[in-house]
Design a protein around this motif. Sequence first.
Motif, short mmCIF file in Angstrom:
data_model
loop_
_atom_site.label_atom_id
_atom_site.label_comp_id
_atom_site.label_asym_id
_atom_site.label_seq_id
_atom_site.Cartn_x
_atom_site.Cartn_y
_atom_site.Cartn_z
N ASP A 85 0.83 -1.21 0.00
CA ASP A 85 0.00 0.00 0.00
C ASP A 85 0.86 1.26 0.00
OD1 ASP A 85 -2.59 1.31 0.17
OD2 ASP A 85 -1.99 1.85 2.22
N ASN A 86 1.88 1.30 0.84
CA ASN A 86 2.75 2.48 0.88
C ASN A 86 3.56 2.63 -0.40
OD1 ASN A 86 2.14 3.60 3.46
ND2 ASN A 86 3.27 1.93 4.41
N ASN A 87 3.97 1.52 -1.00
CA ASN A 87 4.69 1.59 -2.27
C ASN A 87 3.80 2.15 -3.37
OD1 ASN A 87 6.98 1.19 -3.91
ND2 ASN A 87 6.11 -0.73 -4.66
N LYS A 88 2.52 1.74 -3.38
CA LYS A 88 1.58 2.25 -4.39
C LYS A 88 1.38 3.76 -4.22
CE LYS A 88 -3.19 1.68 -5.89
NZ LYS A 88 -3.80 2.91 -5.40
N LYS A 89 1.20 4.20 -3.00
CA LYS A 89 1.00 5.64 -2.76
C LYS A 89 2.27 6.43 -3.06
CE LYS A 89 -2.76 5.05 0.49
NZ LYS A 89 -3.21 5.17 1.87
N TYR A 90 3.41 5.87 -2.74
CA TYR A 90 4.68 6.53 -3.06
C TYR A 90 4.81 6.72 -4.57
CZ TYR A 90 9.65 6.88 -4.16
OH TYR A 90 10.85 7.26 -4.69
N TYR A 97 4.45 14.11 -9.27
CA TYR A 97 5.53 15.10 -9.23
C TYR A 97 6.29 15.12 -10.56
CZ TYR A 97 9.64 17.64 -7.64
OH TYR A 97 10.65 18.56 -7.51
N LYS A 98 6.54 13.96 -11.15
CA LYS A 98 7.21 13.91 -12.46
C LYS A 98 6.35 14.57 -13.53
CE LYS A 98 9.95 9.67 -12.02
NZ LYS A 98 10.09 8.30 -12.54
N ARG A 99 5.05 14.36 -13.46
CA ARG A 99 4.14 14.96 -14.44
C ARG A 99 4.19 16.48 -14.33
NH1 ARG A 99 -0.83 16.69 -15.19
NH2 ARG A 99 -1.47 16.62 -13.03
N ARG A 100 4.30 16.97 -13.08
CA ARG A 100 4.39 18.42 -12.89
C ARG A 100 5.71 18.96 -13.43
NH1 ARG A 100 1.39 19.99 -8.01
NH2 ARG A 100 -0.68 19.11 -8.38
N LEU A 101 6.78 18.19 -13.27
CA LEU A 101 8.09 18.65 -13.78
C LEU A 101 8.11 18.68 -15.30
CD1 LEU A 101 10.65 16.90 -11.39
CD2 LEU A 101 9.95 19.29 -11.41
N ASP A 116 0.33 21.22 -4.00
CA ASP A 116 1.44 21.89 -4.68
C ASP A 116 2.67 20.98 -4.64
OD1 ASP A 116 1.98 22.06 -1.99
OD2 ASP A 116 2.60 24.16 -2.02
N GLU A 117 3.75 21.43 -5.27
CA GLU A 117 4.94 20.58 -5.44
C GLU A 117 5.61 20.24 -4.12
OE1 GLU A 117 7.57 22.22 -8.33
OE2 GLU A 117 6.06 22.17 -9.91
N SER A 118 5.63 21.16 -3.16
CA SER A 118 6.26 20.88 -1.88
C SER A 118 5.51 19.78 -1.12
CB SER A 118 6.36 22.15 -1.03
OG SER A 118 5.07 22.61 -0.69
N ARG A 119 4.20 19.78 -1.26
CA ARG A 119 3.41 18.72 -0.60
C ARG A 119 3.58 17.39 -1.31
NH1 ARG A 119 0.35 20.46 3.66
NH2 ARG A 119 -0.07 22.67 3.64
N LEU A 120 3.78 17.41 -2.61
CA LEU A 120 4.05 16.17 -3.34
C LEU A 120 5.38 15.56 -2.91
CD1 LEU A 120 2.84 17.04 -6.95
CD2 LEU A 120 1.79 15.47 -5.33
N ILE A 121 6.39 16.41 -2.70
CA ILE A 121 7.69 15.93 -2.23
C ILE A 121 7.57 15.38 -0.80
CG2 ILE A 121 10.03 16.66 -1.60
CD1 ILE A 121 9.87 18.67 -3.94
N ALA A 122 6.83 16.09 0.06
CA ALA A 122 6.63 15.62 1.44
C ALA A 122 5.88 14.29 1.45
CB ALA A 122 5.88 16.67 2.25
N GLY A 123 4.88 14.14 0.57
CA GLY A 123 4.14 12.87 0.47
C GLY A 123 5.03 11.73 0.00
N GLN A 124 5.91 12.03 -0.96
CA GLN A 124 6.85 10.99 -1.42
C GLN A 124 7.74 10.52 -0.28
OE1 GLN A 124 9.09 11.61 -5.09
NE2 GLN A 124 7.70 13.33 -5.52
N LYS A 125 8.29 11.47 0.48
CA LYS A 125 9.19 11.11 1.58
C LYS A 125 8.45 10.31 2.65
CE LYS A 125 12.41 14.93 1.05
NZ LYS A 125 12.93 16.17 1.65
#
Length: 189
Positions: A85-90, A97-101, A116-125
């Motif tokens: 589950d965590n791998n899927k959400k990651y 984030y890649k789509r935004r870049l 926003d992008e900062s929240r996407l990075i925080a979610g990835q981490k």
Amino acid sequence: MNKIVPISFLFFLIGTVSLFAQAKEDAVLIVKDTVALQEIDPLTPAKAAFYSAILPGLGQAYNKKYWKIPLVYGAIGTSLYFYIDNNKKYRDYRNEYKRRLEGNGIGTGGKYDYLDESRLIAGQKFYQRNRDLSALFVVAFYALNIIDANVDAHLIQFNVNERLSMHPEIYPNDVTFKPNVGLTFNYKF
């Protein structure tokens, strides 16, 4: 009088021989009454650990501890579920984030357009850390399964008998004659 001494000596020898014969018979009875030691198979713990390494829970089945099998599969399965589950959400957060870049901005139909992008990075981490912890738990429960099977196989062969016992005892105090409570540890040779 000369005949009495040899006759009494003869009776003394017969009595002594019969006394030793009885003692010898008693010794034989004592030997027959002792508890025979069980055979210890030194490979049993290794077999149980090997079986658990091949298939989790198989070592517990080998030790005839069937009630532990659902615990093993519950622990490993739950950890594996959280890993997936965590791998899927990651991956979802990373792909967004890649789509935004690539130049696709907010409002272009992405799954997480509201972030926003900062929240996407925080979610990835966050999900990457939880995924890694879940993988660690999967490995830890798998190793615990093997260790449990090994230790349980060792303890099955542990000899517990009545010669070693611990009993609670109430005894009177020597001075006040009030009851004292204590434990006695007895070992009979």
